[in-house]
Design a protein around this motif. Structure first.
Motif, PDB file in Angstrom:
ATOM      1  N   UNK A   1      -9.841  62.774   3.070  1.00 15.07           N
ATOM      2  CA  UNK A   1      -9.680  61.772   2.024  1.00 15.07           C
ATOM      3  C   UNK A   1     -10.382  62.222   0.750  1.00 15.07           C
ATOM      4  N   UNK A   2      -9.794  61.836  -0.386  1.00 17.09           N
ATOM      5  CA  UNK A   2     -10.333  62.211  -1.685  1.00 17.09           C
ATOM      6  C   UNK A   2     -10.775  60.968  -2.452  1.00 17.09           C
ATOM      7  N   UNK A   3     -11.735  61.163  -3.349  1.00 16.22           N
ATOM      8  CA  UNK A   3     -12.266  60.077  -4.157  1.00 16.22           C
ATOM      9  C   UNK A   3     -11.602  60.088  -5.521  1.00 16.22           C
ATOM     10  N   UNK A   4     -11.030  58.946  -5.931  1.00 12.04           N
ATOM     11  CA  UNK A   4     -10.505  58.811  -7.285  1.00 12.04           C
ATOM     12  C   UNK A   4     -11.293  57.720  -7.998  1.00 12.04           C
ATOM     13  N   UNK A   5     -11.816  58.037  -9.161  1.00 12.74           N
ATOM     14  CA  UNK A   5     -12.729  57.130  -9.859  1.00 12.74           C
ATOM     15  C   UNK A   5     -12.223  56.830 -11.264  1.00 12.74           C
ATOM     16  N   UNK A   6     -12.479  55.607 -11.730  1.00 20.93           N
ATOM     17  CA  UNK A   6     -12.031  55.184 -13.052  1.00 20.93           C
ATOM     18  C   UNK A   6     -13.040  55.488 -14.132  1.00 20.93           C
ATOM     19  N   UNK A   7     -12.552  55.887 -15.305  1.00 19.29           N
ATOM     20  CA  UNK A   7     -13.448  56.133 -16.435  1.00 19.29           C
ATOM     21  C   UNK A   7     -13.027  55.293 -17.626  1.00 19.29           C
ATOM     22  N   UNK A   8     -13.986  54.991 -18.498  1.00 17.97           N
ATOM     23  CA  UNK A   8     -13.725  54.176 -19.667  1.00 17.97           C
ATOM     24  C   UNK A   8     -13.716  54.943 -20.960  1.00 17.97           C
ATOM     25  N   UNK A   9     -14.272  56.155 -20.960  1.00 13.79           N
ATOM     26  CA  UNK A   9     -14.237  57.017 -22.137  1.00 13.79           C
ATOM     27  C   UNK A   9     -14.345  58.467 -21.677  1.00 13.79           C
ATOM     28  N   UNK A  10     -13.985  59.398 -22.532  1.00 20.31           N
ATOM     29  CA  UNK A  10     -13.915  60.797 -22.112  1.00 20.31           C
ATOM     30  C   UNK A  10     -15.287  61.360 -21.746  1.00 20.31           C
ATOM     31  N   UNK A  11     -16.354  60.767 -22.271  1.00 18.75           N
ATOM     32  CA  UNK A  11     -17.698  61.248 -21.929  1.00 18.75           C
ATOM     33  C   UNK A  11     -18.011  61.050 -20.449  1.00 18.75           C
ATOM     34  N   UNK A  12     -17.318  60.105 -19.808  1.00 18.96           N
ATOM     35  CA  UNK A  12     -17.577  59.830 -18.396  1.00 18.96           C
ATOM     36  C   UNK A  12     -17.003  60.900 -17.475  1.00 18.96           C
ATOM     37  N   UNK A  13     -16.024  61.645 -17.951  1.00 23.47           N
ATOM     38  CA  UNK A  13     -15.285  62.570 -17.084  1.00 23.47           C
ATOM     39  C   UNK A  13     -16.207  63.590 -16.417  1.00 23.47           C
ATOM     40  N   UNK A  14     -16.992  64.272 -17.203  1.00 28.10           N
ATOM     41  CA  UNK A  14     -17.865  65.318 -16.669  1.00 28.10           C
ATOM     42  C   UNK A  14     -18.868  64.742 -15.668  1.00 28.10           C
ATOM     43  N   UNK A  15     -19.385  63.546 -15.954  1.00 28.65           N
ATOM     44  CA  UNK A  15     -20.364  62.906 -15.068  1.00 28.65           C
ATOM     45  C   UNK A  15     -19.736  62.606 -13.707  1.00 28.65           C
ATOM     46  N   UNK A  16     -18.526  62.027 -13.727  1.00 23.00           N
ATOM     47  CA  UNK A  16     -17.849  61.677 -12.479  1.00 23.00           C
ATOM     48  C   UNK A  16     -17.478  62.913 -11.667  1.00 23.00           C
ATOM     49  N   UNK A  17     -17.052  63.952 -12.350  1.00 28.35           N
ATOM     50  CA  UNK A  17     -16.687  65.201 -11.668  1.00 28.35           C
ATOM     51  C   UNK A  17     -17.904  65.802 -10.980  1.00 28.35           C
ATOM     52  N   UNK A  18     -19.011  65.847 -11.686  1.00 30.50           N
ATOM     53  CA  UNK A  18     -20.231  66.423 -11.105  1.00 30.50           C
ATOM     54  C   UNK A  18     -20.774  65.554  -9.979  1.00 30.50           C
ATOM     55  N   UNK A  19     -20.484  64.259 -10.019  1.00 23.42           N
ATOM     56  CA  UNK A  19     -20.940  63.362  -8.950  1.00 23.42           C
ATOM     57  C   UNK A  19     -20.129  63.566  -7.676  1.00 23.42           C
ATOM     58  N   UNK A  20     -18.908  64.128  -7.820  1.00 24.57           N
ATOM     59  CA  UNK A  20     -18.104  64.399  -6.625  1.00 24.57           C
ATOM     60  C   UNK A  20     -16.717  63.800  -6.618  1.00 24.57           C
ATOM     61  N   UNK A  21     -16.263  63.237  -7.742  1.00 22.08           N
ATOM     62  CA  UNK A  21     -14.910  62.674  -7.792  1.00 22.08           C
ATOM     63  C   UNK A  21     -13.876  63.799  -7.688  1.00 22.08           C
ATOM     64  N   UNK A  22     -12.861  63.590  -6.870  1.00 18.23           N
ATOM     65  CA  UNK A  22     -11.780  64.566  -6.715  1.00 18.23           C
ATOM     66  C   UNK A  22     -10.648  64.312  -7.695  1.00 18.23           C
ATOM     67  N   UNK A  23     -10.641  63.123  -8.265  1.00 19.23           N
ATOM     68  CA  UNK A  23      -9.586  62.733  -9.198  1.00 19.23           C
ATOM     69  C   UNK A  23     -10.121  61.601 -10.055  1.00 19.23           C
ATOM     70  N   UNK A  24      -9.582  61.478 -11.261  1.00 21.55           N
ATOM     71  CA  UNK A  24     -10.026  60.445 -12.191  1.00 21.55           C
ATOM     72  C   UNK A  24      -8.792  59.721 -12.733  1.00 21.55           C
ATOM     73  N   UNK A  25      -8.932  58.416 -12.988  1.00 23.40           N
ATOM     74  CA  UNK A  25      -7.860  57.680 -13.647  1.00 23.40           C
ATOM     75  C   UNK A  25      -8.414  56.951 -14.862  1.00 23.40           C
ATOM     76  N   UNK A  26      -7.588  56.766 -15.862  1.00 20.75           N
ATOM     77  CA  UNK A  26      -8.044  56.106 -17.086  1.00 20.75           C
ATOM     78  C   UNK A  26      -6.878  55.383 -17.746  1.00 20.75           C
TER      79      UNK A  26
END
Length: 337
Positions: free
Chosen positions: A1-26
């Motif tokens: 299973x993979x983790x997909x996490x929501x972001x509210x601005x582009x600055x969040x992307x790098x933080x979520x990726x480094x935390x372990x998100x496999x995918x991001x939605x916005x």
């Protein structure tokens, strides 16, 4: 299973990726859309402008695309509104084509008419059926299969048995299935909710309410008024407390894992049911809390391989992540760990 996490601005992307998100939605809502339609016709059921819930410029989307090229974690774009005006489909199609031209090909869509419009206009993108569309059972899945859906996002009110039945009885193979795992557990079903999530008014799902028999409804206004009064009093107290703590430079850590919705205890069952992706709702949430959510979920997923059954897994999660406590905001399980 993979983790997909929501972001509210582009600055969040790098933080979520480094935390372990496999995918991001916005969400992406260009200025031209807001200028013409305002918040009454949102693109993705987030009518908020006051804080970071979605991206609002095409230049930011270009930057985000470059970040995806570097970190290799894909981003899907949400179009979560339940329906659009006929005149809006052409504009939405242009927005989608502009995004495809810079490298975004995955879109989360709730409106069936929009999916048909894209198909009829030969706009070949990958469509994830939004949980706001509320696919309910295997018969609805059979219908949606005709629309070339590549991923089904189950809505909040699906039970694990419902999801398992949909997956096992689906003749289309090699599809992806996503389920809610953390945050924003709601007592409404998105497909049947027409409330706004805007700056000017409190979200309807956060309003206090009182359940009773229909025949007794007329006698409950006093109780509802009392709860409303308490609710706004608590808001005032919380605001004053935050101001005081900021002035005293003593802001406390208020983070609680899964405070507004949690399905950790069901992780083993979700895996067995065939769920491929786990949704961490996060647009508009504190990025610090989102980072901790993703890291903690990653730890919980690591525990799956170390336990043989659901009972032993729940015990490990309780001891190591929840510290013996459960907030009771369970998405799927009727048990409390």
């Amino acid at each position: 299973m993979k983790i997909t996490a929501g972001l509210g601005c582009i600055d969040d992307y790098k933080v979520l990726v480094k935390a372990g998100a496999d995918e991001v939605f916005c969400g992406y809502v260009p200025y031209e859309w807001n200028k013409k339609y305002g918040t009454l016709f949102p693109l993705n059921r987030r009518e908020v402008l006051y804080y970071n819930v979605q991206i609002n410029t095409f230049e930011d989307m270009k930057i985000l695309r470059r970040m995806v090229d570097v970190y290799k974690v894909p981003v899907s774009i949400t179009f979560n509104y339940l329906y659009y005006l006929e005149e809006q489909y052409e504009m939405i199609a242009k927005i989608i084509k502009d995004l495809m031209n810079i490298g975004f090909y995955e879109f989360i869509i709730a409106d069936i008419a929009l999916i048909l419009y894209l198909k009829e206009n030969n706009i070949k993108c990958s469509i994830y059926l939004s949980g706001e569309c509320a696919e309910l059972n295997r018969l609805s899945i059979d219908f949606f299969n005709k629309l070339n859906i590549s991923r089904y996002i189950f809505h909040r009110k699906n039970s694990i048995e419902d999801m398992k039945s949909c997956i096992n009885n689906n003749e289309m193979k090699n599809l992806e299935y996503e389920a809610f795992i953390l945050n924003e557990r709601c007592h409404y079903t998105g497909a049947f909710c027409n409330s706004l999530h805007c700056d000017e008014m409190i979200h309807l799902c956060k309003m206090p309410y009182h359940l009773s028999k229909v025949s007794e409804y007329a006698n409950n206004f006093e109780e509802v008024d009392r709860r409303l009064e308490l609710y706004y009093k608590e808001l005032d107290n919380k605001y004053n407390e935050e101001i005081y703590m900021e002035n005293e430079d003593e802001m406390e850590d208020s983070y609680i894992f899964g405070k507004t919705g949690c399905a950790l205890c069901s992780l083993k069952e979700l895996e067995k049911a065939g769920i491929t992706h786990l949704k961490v709702v996060g647009r508009g949430n504190s990025i610090e809390n989102m980072e901790r959510d993703v890291r903690n979920l990653k730890k919980a997923m690591d525990m799956l391989d170390d336990t043989e059954d659901s009972e032993s897994y729940e015990k490990v999660v309780k001891d190591k992540l929840l510290h013996g406590k459960c907030n009771g905001e369970c998405y799927y399980s009727t048990r409390r760990i």
